[in-house]
Design a protein around this motif. Sequence first.
Motif, short mmCIF file in Angstrom:
data_model
loop_
_atom_site.label_atom_id
_atom_site.label_comp_id
_atom_site.label_asym_id
_atom_site.label_seq_id
_atom_site.Cartn_x
_atom_site.Cartn_y
_atom_site.Cartn_z
N ASN A 56 0.85 -1.18 0.00
CA ASN A 56 0.00 0.00 0.00
C ASN A 56 0.89 1.24 0.00
OD1 ASN A 56 -1.96 1.92 0.22
ND2 ASN A 56 -2.57 1.39 2.32
N LYS A 57 0.92 1.96 -1.10
CA LYS A 57 1.74 3.16 -1.22
C LYS A 57 1.00 4.43 -0.82
CE LYS A 57 4.91 1.44 -4.76
NZ LYS A 57 5.51 1.70 -6.09
N GLU A 63 -7.94 -1.00 0.22
CA GLU A 63 -8.46 -2.35 0.12
C GLU A 63 -7.74 -3.11 -0.99
OE1 GLU A 63 -12.42 -2.91 -1.47
OE2 GLU A 63 -12.84 -4.32 0.14
N ALA A 64 -7.23 -4.29 -0.65
CA ALA A 64 -6.62 -5.19 -1.63
C ALA A 64 -7.55 -6.39 -1.81
CB ALA A 64 -5.24 -5.66 -1.17
N ASP A 84 1.22 -7.42 6.85
CA ASP A 84 2.20 -6.70 7.67
C ASP A 84 2.93 -7.65 8.63
OD1 ASP A 84 3.55 -4.39 8.15
OD2 ASP A 84 2.15 -3.64 9.67
N GLY A 85 3.32 -8.82 8.10
CA GLY A 85 4.12 -9.76 8.87
C GLY A 85 3.34 -10.76 9.69
N ALA A 132 -2.85 -1.41 5.69
CA ALA A 132 -2.45 -0.13 6.28
C ALA A 132 -1.42 0.58 5.40
CB ALA A 132 -1.88 -0.37 7.68
N PRO A 133 -1.25 1.89 5.57
CA PRO A 133 -0.25 2.63 4.80
C PRO A 133 1.14 2.02 4.95
CG PRO A 133 -1.68 4.14 5.98
CD PRO A 133 -2.02 2.78 6.47
#
Length: 889
Positions: A56-57, A63-64, A84-85, A132-133
């Motif tokens: 997410n840039k 939303e993906a 995110d891990g 998230a960003p």
Amino acid sequence: MEPAAHALLLPILLLLLASLSPIIAQEDGIDLYSLTVDSKVTLRFAHTTITSRVVNKAKEAQEAIFQVELPRRAFITNFSMIIDGVTYPGEIKEKAAAQEKYSSAVARGQSAGIIRATGRNLEQFQVSVNVAPTANATFELVYEELLKRQLGKYELMLKVQPQQLVKHLQIDIHIFEPQGISSLDTEIAFMTKDLADALTTTQNKTKAHIVFKPSLAQQQKEPGKLDTILDGNFIVHYDVNRTAVAGDIQIENGYFVHHFAPRELPLLPKNVVFVIDKSGSMAGRKIKKTKEALLKVLDDLKPEDHFSLVAFSGRVTQWKPVLLQASEEHLESAKTFLSNTQALGATNINEAILLAVRMLDESDSRKQLPSGSVSMVILLTDGDPTEGETKLQKIQENVKATVAGRYHLYCLGFGFDVNYAFLEKLALDNGGVARRIYEDSDADLQLQDFYQEVANPLLTMVEFQYPDNAVELLTQDSFRVFFKGSELVVAGKLTPQAPDLLSAQVRGQSNTQNINFQTEVNVVNKEKVFEDSEYISHSFMERLWAYLTIQQLLEKAVSASGTAQQSLKGRALDLSLNFSFVTPLTCMVVNQPNDQGQRQLAMKSMETVSDQGELKMEQPMRPGRTKFRRRKIISQEPDELRSMLAPLEDVSPGTSTPLSAGITTPPIPVPLEESLKSMERAPHFILSLFLRKKQKEILCVDVKGSPFRPLSLISDPVQGIEVKGHYKDFLDTFSWLQVSYKTPEVQVYVNQDSIIVIRGRGQHEKSTSYQWQKTFSLGFSGLKIITENRALRLIAPKKVTIGLVSLSHLIPGLHLFLQNTVHFSEKVSGILGQFYRHLYCNSLEDDKMTLTTMGKTYTITRKPMLDFQNGERSNPMPTLLCWSLEQSL
């Protein structure tokens, strides 16, 4: 700004068909930077892993969407997301238990959104998640399928459509066939000289590795532009060596698989009666394509074959009373009969099939059919029976008793509106298969392809035999007929006392001869074949056996009933859970990050027939079917949909004043045809507003939203009300709407077909399903639910009244209206809620003005719209003069 989305489409046809189609990402949104497909095909068992990585840039959460199309015969075995891990795995559970446990998720339509039927023999898996960003997300899906040989080859077809440039795009196809690969070639629709270096094929006697890895420059349609050249089919054709006439036996980890497809056997003559539906619903393209296909099929008949034609509507007509040899003279006469066949009338399926069987009986009794030939009936229809015997179960019983296991019945269902479950059981009961023919421009080719699959019988009464002390847990080991270009597969487990040499016999009948094929293999030597893990997945042969066993158990369950059917399904369920397959009896619970709401259920769709002969769909209807019904309903409105019940008065609790009072323009009945001509239509939403000088006005709102996520329509934390909906762009309607109340704790979920009322939460949650056609009233502490004329009203003291409507005629769809809106609080929000917070209006001219709310300004126009607030109480539907707004999100 619309959040960017990412999608991956991977369909498989025949051997494997994949389509890579992520939605274009924007620079400040979701960026798809890696897309890989790794498919290992070993002994026709395909194990495919799809991995997609995004970042997410944007400076806000986006939303993906991960979307995959796979064949309905494939079983998903694993799905996981790494956000995110943190890994969020899917869990395979029994469908019935999971549906009950997560009924609120099912009620919201999430299960339908996560796996739904699409296209030709495909189903779509889809999961969306907020990223998230600056965060990364990885999606990984694994599925498996035992592949069939058709028309003498295996076909791997990838439909590559990334729709954007992808930094790392790679397709790896590993093929391992110990029998030896006899032929291998590729056919790529978008191949150019610039892409030639991106494709690498290496092959030896038993293995092949195909890699497609285009660079960014190679993907570009033109230098300096973002358009991609990758758009089209990527096809791999291959077949294997077949030297052993008794077939090939392979062994791995205590399990074996036996593939049998002998070469150079003489063709058996066939006797076929083509039973053609010529009812009124076949008019147009269907009957035209049917004739085109059958004219070519007749040309393919061999001189030793015998045939006849039966055409049916409400009445049944024969070309000839018995089957005749496929001579040039007879073929020309049959073509004339076919060309003169017109589509008109009702549908008498029962009499048509029984007549075809009697014709075979008559021809056989006269000794007119060749000895050792194969006899079959090929039925093509597009609808349910409407003439003669119309009870589906009775038709199935009649046909099964008449055929008596002597002939093969193949059922071809034309289009999405056909009762395919009925045809499938009809075929399986009588030694055949069913196939859906799609109403496309190539419908004639689909019919011809199916005929070619059954046009060349080689053996009948095929039986596989192994030593009793050597094998156990065998899959199906006897087959009524073997066709040229196909393959018979038997799998099983070796017993602990199995000898070092495993022997096998395959017996069958060819013409009037009994044929016995024999083979023997060394168990230890065969086990060594699969020591290379690069080309296989762990215990793949055991999984192959389980997959084949489940498919056959489910197929047998279609023809069984009572305790026998439950036993077959029970065995299939146990295997599905033990091997983590998402089958029609299981589902996958897709875990989401904590802030994503409740879990989603991934369930395979399945058509079933009830004991009363009614078709049931466990999933929403396919887009194609909905479109067909939509056209049908516009052109012909059934009389039974016209309700004769009195109108429902929406009365505010504690008063006697109808809430509809104050509408400035009274309803004006308008005939349907005139309504359509004048562009009067039913808007998505009808809102009661107070505008200039506190004058009550009506706002008709149409929303053009994203089909990839639910929309927040209303959220009022003070009233404790939340309304959501899911917009379907290709139908321009809402597929579901949901109203949630905090007090009392009630949720009402509706789709086009049903109403689900959910009370309580968690362990105390209870749900009840109702039908729109029924009139009913429910009372809770502080909430009343009334349904009449396909209109549902939610009425609560000192709260806004919410109406939900399911129209079944005109253009079918869901609609919503609001009344008593003075009770909204100042904290109300949402796509519709925004119009009840600090709303300002400014007249531009007599029939046009602007609305300003929440920092946004809309231009609205006064026009007549169809008034659905009383449901389908009257026909034609009345109109009202309202301010119209179309809002794109």
